[in-house]
Write a protein that holds these residues in place. Structure first.
Motif, PDB file in Angstrom:
ATOM      1  N   PRO A 156      53.496  98.208  53.635  1.00 52.01           N
ATOM      2  CA  PRO A 156      52.828  97.418  54.680  1.00 52.01           C
ATOM      3  C   PRO A 156      51.542  96.778  54.156  1.00 52.01           C
ATOM      4  N   LEU A 157      51.225  95.618  54.675  1.00 51.09           N
ATOM      5  CA  LEU A 157      50.001  94.919  54.287  1.00 51.09           C
ATOM      6  C   LEU A 157      48.786  95.664  54.806  1.00 51.09           C
ATOM      7  N   GLN A 158      47.730  95.652  54.010  1.00 49.04           N
ATOM      8  CA  GLN A 158      46.487  96.315  54.393  1.00 49.04           C
ATOM      9  C   GLN A 158      45.502  95.360  55.056  1.00 49.04           C
ATOM     10  N   ARG A 159      45.733  94.068  54.860  1.00 51.73           N
ATOM     11  CA  ARG A 159      44.894  93.051  55.493  1.00 51.73           C
ATOM     12  C   ARG A 159      45.713  91.787  55.654  1.00 51.73           C
ATOM     13  N   GLU A 160      45.202  90.846  56.383  1.00 51.67           N
ATOM     14  CA  GLU A 160      45.903  89.597  56.669  1.00 51.67           C
ATOM     15  C   GLU A 160      45.919  88.718  55.414  1.00 51.67           C
ATOM     16  N   PRO A 161      47.074  88.237  54.989  1.00 46.76           N
ATOM     17  CA  PRO A 161      47.130  87.343  53.823  1.00 46.76           C
ATOM     18  C   PRO A 161      46.644  85.940  54.201  1.00 46.76           C
ATOM     19  N   LEU A 162      46.445  85.107  53.208  1.00 44.20           N
ATOM     20  CA  LEU A 162      46.028  83.727  53.442  1.00 44.20           C
ATOM     21  C   LEU A 162      47.095  82.958  54.204  1.00 44.20           C
ATOM     22  N   SER A 163      46.664  82.132  55.123  1.00 47.85           N
ATOM     23  CA  SER A 163      47.602  81.213  55.774  1.00 47.85           C
ATOM     24  C   SER A 163      47.856  80.058  54.809  1.00 47.85           C
ATOM     25  N   ALA A 164      48.832  79.237  55.114  1.00 51.21           N
ATOM     26  CA  ALA A 164      49.145  78.093  54.260  1.00 51.21           C
ATOM     27  C   ALA A 164      47.943  77.149  54.169  1.00 51.21           C
ATOM     28  N   GLU A 165      47.269  76.923  55.289  1.00 54.82           N
ATOM     29  CA  GLU A 165      46.092  76.036  55.310  1.00 54.82           C
ATOM     30  C   GLU A 165      44.945  76.626  54.491  1.00 54.82           C
ATOM     31  N   GLU A 166      44.708  77.935  54.644  1.00 61.05           N
ATOM     32  CA  GLU A 166      43.641  78.594  53.872  1.00 61.05           C
ATOM     33  C   GLU A 166      43.943  78.547  52.380  1.00 61.05           C
ATOM     34  N   ALA A 167      45.196  78.741  52.021  1.00 62.45           N
ATOM     35  CA  ALA A 167      45.596  78.694  50.617  1.00 62.45           C
ATOM     36  C   ALA A 167      45.373  77.295  50.041  1.00 62.45           C
ATOM     37  N   GLU A 168      45.688  76.274  50.820  1.00 63.70           N
ATOM     38  CA  GLU A 168      45.485  74.892  50.378  1.00 63.70           C
ATOM     39  C   GLU A 168      43.996  74.603  50.155  1.00 63.70           C
ATOM     40  N   GLN A 169      43.164  75.033  51.098  1.00 64.92           N
ATOM     41  CA  GLN A 169      41.716  74.824  50.968  1.00 64.92           C
ATOM     42  C   GLN A 169      41.155  75.589  49.776  1.00 64.92           C
ATOM     43  N   LEU A 170      41.585  76.824  49.605  1.00 66.95           N
ATOM     44  CA  LEU A 170      41.099  77.634  48.495  1.00 66.95           C
ATOM     45  C   LEU A 170      41.560  77.066  47.153  1.00 66.95           C
ATOM     46  N   ALA A 171      42.780  76.557  47.096  1.00 66.69           N
ATOM     47  CA  ALA A 171      43.284  75.960  45.861  1.00 66.69           C
ATOM     48  C   ALA A 171      42.445  74.742  45.470  1.00 66.69           C
ATOM     49  N   THR A 172      42.089  73.934  46.443  1.00 65.62           N
ATOM     50  CA  THR A 172      41.235  72.770  46.185  1.00 65.62           C
ATOM     51  C   THR A 172      39.877  73.227  45.658  1.00 65.62           C
ATOM     52  N   THR A 173      39.332  74.255  46.277  1.00 67.78           N
ATOM     53  CA  THR A 173      38.046  74.799  45.851  1.00 67.78           C
ATOM     54  C   THR A 173      38.130  75.352  44.431  1.00 67.78           C
ATOM     55  N   MET A 174      39.194  76.090  44.162  1.00 69.96           N
ATOM     56  CA  MET A 174      39.330  76.702  42.845  1.00 69.96           C
ATOM     57  C   MET A 174      39.635  75.665  41.755  1.00 69.96           C
ATOM     58  N   LYS A 175      40.283  74.575  42.128  1.00 67.56           N
ATOM     59  CA  LYS A 175      40.517  73.498  41.162  1.00 67.56           C
ATOM     60  C   LYS A 175      39.185  72.923  40.684  1.00 67.56           C
ATOM     61  N   ALA A 176      38.217  72.884  41.570  1.00 72.52           N
ATOM     62  CA  ALA A 176      36.888  72.394  41.180  1.00 72.52           C
ATOM     63  C   ALA A 176      36.261  73.304  40.128  1.00 72.52           C
ATOM     64  N   LEU A 177      36.600  74.568  40.163  1.00 68.82           N
ATOM     65  CA  LEU A 177      36.057  75.522  39.194  1.00 68.82           C
ATOM     66  C   LEU A 177      36.893  75.609  37.920  1.00 68.82           C
ATOM     67  N   ALA A 178      38.072  75.037  37.937  1.00 70.91           N
ATOM     68  CA  ALA A 178      39.019  75.189  36.832  1.00 70.91           C
ATOM     69  C   ALA A 178      38.746  74.209  35.690  1.00 70.91           C
ATOM     70  N   ASP A 179      37.502  74.000  35.391  1.00 65.30           N
ATOM     71  CA  ASP A 179      37.111  73.121  34.302  1.00 65.30           C
ATOM     72  C   ASP A 179      35.920  73.756  33.600  1.00 65.30           C
ATOM     73  N   PRO A 180      35.977  73.916  32.297  1.00 62.37           N
ATOM     74  CA  PRO A 180      34.879  74.574  31.576  1.00 62.37           C
ATOM     75  C   PRO A 180      33.524  73.897  31.776  1.00 62.37           C
ATOM     76  N   ALA A 181      33.502  72.566  31.798  1.00 58.53           N
ATOM     77  CA  ALA A 181      32.234  71.861  31.988  1.00 58.53           C
ATOM     78  C   ALA A 181      31.656  72.146  33.369  1.00 58.53           C
ATOM     79  N   ARG A 182      32.499  72.170  34.388  1.00 63.15           N
ATOM     80  CA  ARG A 182      32.016  72.451  35.748  1.00 63.15           C
ATOM     81  C   ARG A 182      31.514  73.877  35.873  1.00 63.15           C
ATOM     82  N   LEU A 183      32.216  74.806  35.247  1.00 59.02           N
ATOM     83  CA  LEU A 183      31.744  76.196  35.278  1.00 59.02           C
ATOM     84  C   LEU A 183      30.381  76.313  34.602  1.00 59.02           C
ATOM     85  N   ARG A 184      30.203  75.619  33.484  1.00 59.56           N
ATOM     86  CA  ARG A 184      28.912  75.646  32.797  1.00 59.56           C
ATOM     87  C   ARG A 184      27.829  75.025  33.666  1.00 59.56           C
TER      88      ARG A 184
END
Length: 116
Positions: free
Chosen positions: A18-46
């Protein structure tokens, strides 16, 4: 005569935990993926790291060009992506733009990845 093997159901205890907490909804996953794409570049992380390490978690764009070794237009593009993703804010002072870390912006990424 063939030997009959006993069959043991091993999936009853191991499957469908059984799940211990609520998983991401499709909309939340889409928003988080966009956010994480912004971090997925070495120059941006620096750049994000430099801003976060600066006094008051704020830095002038003029102080960000040399450490990453990129041209001013390229640095400005990366800062624009980080700002659009909600990690930085931008304020104009004279001819220079200053970027500040949004309080708690990195927390929302880490909270999704850490089990509560």
């Amino acid at each position: 005569m063939p030997t009959m093997l006993e069959i043991t159901d091993v999936t009853a205890d191991a499957c469908c935990t059984p799940l211990q907490r609520e998983p991401l909804s499709a909309e939340e996953a889409e928003q988080l993926a966009t956010t994480m794409k912004a971090l997925a570049d070495p120059a941006r992380l620096r750049l994000l790291s430099i801003v976060a390490a600066s006094r008051g978690s704020e830095a002038c764009v003029c102080d960000l060009i040399e450490p990453v070794g990129l041209s001013q237009p390229t640095v400005s593009h990366h800062l624009k992506v980080l700002t659009a993703a909600g990690f930085l804010t931008r304020s104009k002072r004279g001819t220079w733009a200053y970027y500040a870390l949004v309080p708690g912006a990195l927390d929302r990424v880490s909270q999704v990845l850490v089990a509560s």
